[in-house]
Design an enzyme around this catalytic site. Structure first.
Site, PDB file in Angstrom:
ATOM      1  N   SER A   3       0.878  -1.175   0.000  1.00 48.21           N
ATOM      2  CA  SER A   3       0.000   0.000   0.000  1.00 48.21           C
ATOM      3  C   SER A   3       0.910   1.218   0.000  1.00 48.21           C
ATOM      4  CB  SER A   3      -0.897   0.020   1.234  1.00 48.21           C
ATOM      5  OG  SER A   3      -1.586   1.238   1.308  1.00 48.21           O
ATOM      6  N   ARG A   4       0.818   2.026  -1.068  1.00 44.57           N
ATOM      7  CA  ARG A   4       1.735   3.164  -1.177  1.00 44.57           C
ATOM      8  C   ARG A   4       1.304   4.347  -0.310  1.00 44.57           C
ATOM      9  NH1 ARG A   4       1.227   1.349  -6.640  1.00 44.57           N
ATOM     10  NH2 ARG A   4       2.938  -0.077  -7.071  1.00 44.57           N
ATOM     11  N   VAL A   5       0.143   4.217   0.332  1.00 47.88           N
ATOM     12  CA  VAL A   5      -0.262   5.233   1.315  1.00 47.88           C
ATOM     13  C   VAL A   5       0.323   4.858   2.668  1.00 47.88           C
ATOM     14  CG1 VAL A   5      -2.235   6.239   2.525  1.00 47.88           C
ATOM     15  CG2 VAL A   5      -2.334   5.889   0.064  1.00 47.88           C
TER      16      VAL A   5
END
Length: 508
Positions: free
Chosen positions: A367-369
């Site tokens: 998850s790039r968040v």
């Protein structure tokens, strides 16, 4: 009765004075070719791309190709909509871009990609409509994704957190539990004031009916809309379905609410677009897909956003699903969608068939968040979980060669085995944040190291019942505060020790 001629003349004059000529200009074209739900039309000089047009037989279509001397129109309607259309028929403009009915009236409904109800619950009556194609919010209109969208799935909420306004891809082969994951996520939104849209593209009708029944059973249909473009629907409806679902969600997002939209799946969507493009004689590219296939999905997924407070602070979270062939995530459509989204959850065949469900491959999922969209309590307990599991997989591969391992390595293998058991979860049973935090904390802190791995599931079930009965304030405290402070941690340690003593005594 005697009527004089001058009286008749005066009445006619009065009527003529009242009459005003009403001229109406219409742009009309002529069908020059029809077949395979595609019509080529001559004469619609000022028509717009994406505009609805009406054929002489009252069938509607949408303009997709604008050429020098004709336009390409995709025909809507039944399985063979072109059967009522023939060469020479007239076609007139409507002046409207393809629209979708939206609003509260769609909650709990199953509709087609054109907004027609297909659930037998009567017509959809609304005066609200949105165009299916709409510009994505600009950078200025957005704010950072920072609020968690809890799925209720331990493996996702702990290691691959999804934020409100994020685009998170679910990718994997057929029958690996992709739809089951999103159904759990939808069921978990109950009571959280998140409106859900499930878009079914190219699936069997029986599968869509099963999804509706599951959501109905768990009370999730009251805040969910299903947009259905089954395998029996035309390619044009399968092409429109995700844009229709997005338009429905945007109505709520721009009203300041949170929305979750699931596109199941974009592989079938791309295939439907390829079919339309080839019939419209657009030049084929890689794997016969048209050159704008990347733009097809990017303009859809870019509409997911967390809006700025000035625009109401609403959010639209997109969870697209893509099907892979034999686990190949490097093929054309998967790599396209991976590059558009903010992370992916990869479901692996081998894990699924070995009993690890959900079958999330921790190494390939991301998850790039990240932790920005994760509750602090979960971040506290699951910070090292991802790394520990990755190390466990490596050590497991190493130990499978029969090499002797030292005590430290064996302890890591034992811990990893128990964490894998903890992350297993039954379908349609999403967990609250508090319960997830408590069981992961139990594993991470080593309380389960001396509990047999085949007893972990039983331990978990009985542990929740114990907490519910003896420490209800602990669970509500974690759920409300969303942080594991010193007092709560101390109370949790005490509760785990008491329960573990009781549990092991009963099993001995």
């Amino acid at each position: 009765m005697d009527i004089r001629p001058e009286e008749v003349t005066s009445v006619i004059k009065q009527e003529l004075e009242k009459y005003k000529a009403r001229l109406r200009m219409e742009s009309v074209g002529t069908v020059i070719q029809v077949g395979d739900a595609i019509a080529r039309v001559y004469g619609l000089d000022n028509v717009m791309t994406g505009e609805m047009v009406q054929f002489q037989s009252q069938v509607y279509g949408m303009v997709l190709n604008l050429e020098e001397d004709s336009v390409g129109v995709v025909i809507f309607g039944a399985d063979n909509p072109e059967q009522n259309i023939k060469e020479g028929d007239s076609v007139k403009r409507t002046g409207k871009i393809v629209q979708m009915p939206v609003g509260e009236v769609l909650k709990g409904r199953v509709i087609s990609a054109l907004g027609a109800p297909i659930d037998g619950k009567g017509p959809v009556v609304t005066n609200k409509f949105r165009t299916m194609e709409f510009d994505a919010p600009t950078v200025i209109d957005r704010q950072p994704v920072k609020e968690s969208l809890e799925t209720g799935i331990k493996g996702i909420d702990a290691m691959i957190p999804i934020g409100r306004g994020q685009r998170e891809l679910i990718i994997g082969d057929r029958q690996t539990g992709k739809t089951a994951l999103v159904l759990d996520a939808i069921i978990n939104q109950k009571g959280k004031d998140v409106y859900c849209v499930y878009v079914a593209i190219g699936q069997k009708v029986a599968s869509i009916v099963a999804v509706a029944e599951i959501l109905e059973k768990y009370g999730a249909m009251e805040y969910t809309t299903i947009v259905s473009a089954s395998s029996r629907a035309s390619a044009s409806q399968q092409y429109l379905a995700p844009y229709a679902g997005c338009a429905i969600g945007e109505e709520f997002m721009y009203s300041g609410k949170d929305v979750l939209v699931v596109y199941d799946d974009l592989s079938h969507h791309a295939q439907a677009y390829r079919q339309l493009s080839l019939l419209l004689r657009r030049p084929p590219g890689r794997e016969a897909y048209p050159g704008d296939i990347f733009y097809l999905h990017s303009r859809l997924l870019e509409r997911a956003a967390k809006l700025s407070d000035k625009l109401g602070g609403g959010s639209l979270t997109a969870i697209p699903i893509v099907e892979t062939q034999a686990g190949d995530i490097t093929s054309y459509i998967p790599t396209n969608v991976i590059s558009i989204t903010d992370g992916q959850i990869y479901l692996e065949n081998d894990l699924f068939y070995s009993g690890v469900r959900p079958a999330i491959n921790v190494g390939l999922s991301v998850s790039r968040v990240g932790g920005k969209a994760q509750a602090k309590a979960m971040r506290q307990v699951a910070g090292k979980l991802r790394l520990d599991l990755a190390q466990y997989r490596e050590l497991l591969t190493f130990s499978s060669f029969g090499a002797e391992v030292d005590k430290t390595t064996q302890a890591q293998l034992n811990r990893g085995e128990r964490m894998v058991e903890i992350l297993k979860q039954e379908q349609y049973k999403p967990l609250s944040l508090a319960r997830q935090v408590m069981i992961i904390y139990t594993g991470i802190k080593g309380f389960l190291d001396d509990v047999s791995s085949d007893l972990i599931k039983k331990f978990e079930i009985e542990f929740y019942l114990f907490i519910e009965k003896k420490y209800p304030e602990l669970e509500s405290g974690i759920q409300t505060k969303k942080i594991l402070d010193d007092d709560l941690a101390k109370q949790l340690d005490e509760a785990i020790r008491l329960f573990k003593l009781e549990f092991l005594k009963n099993k001995s």
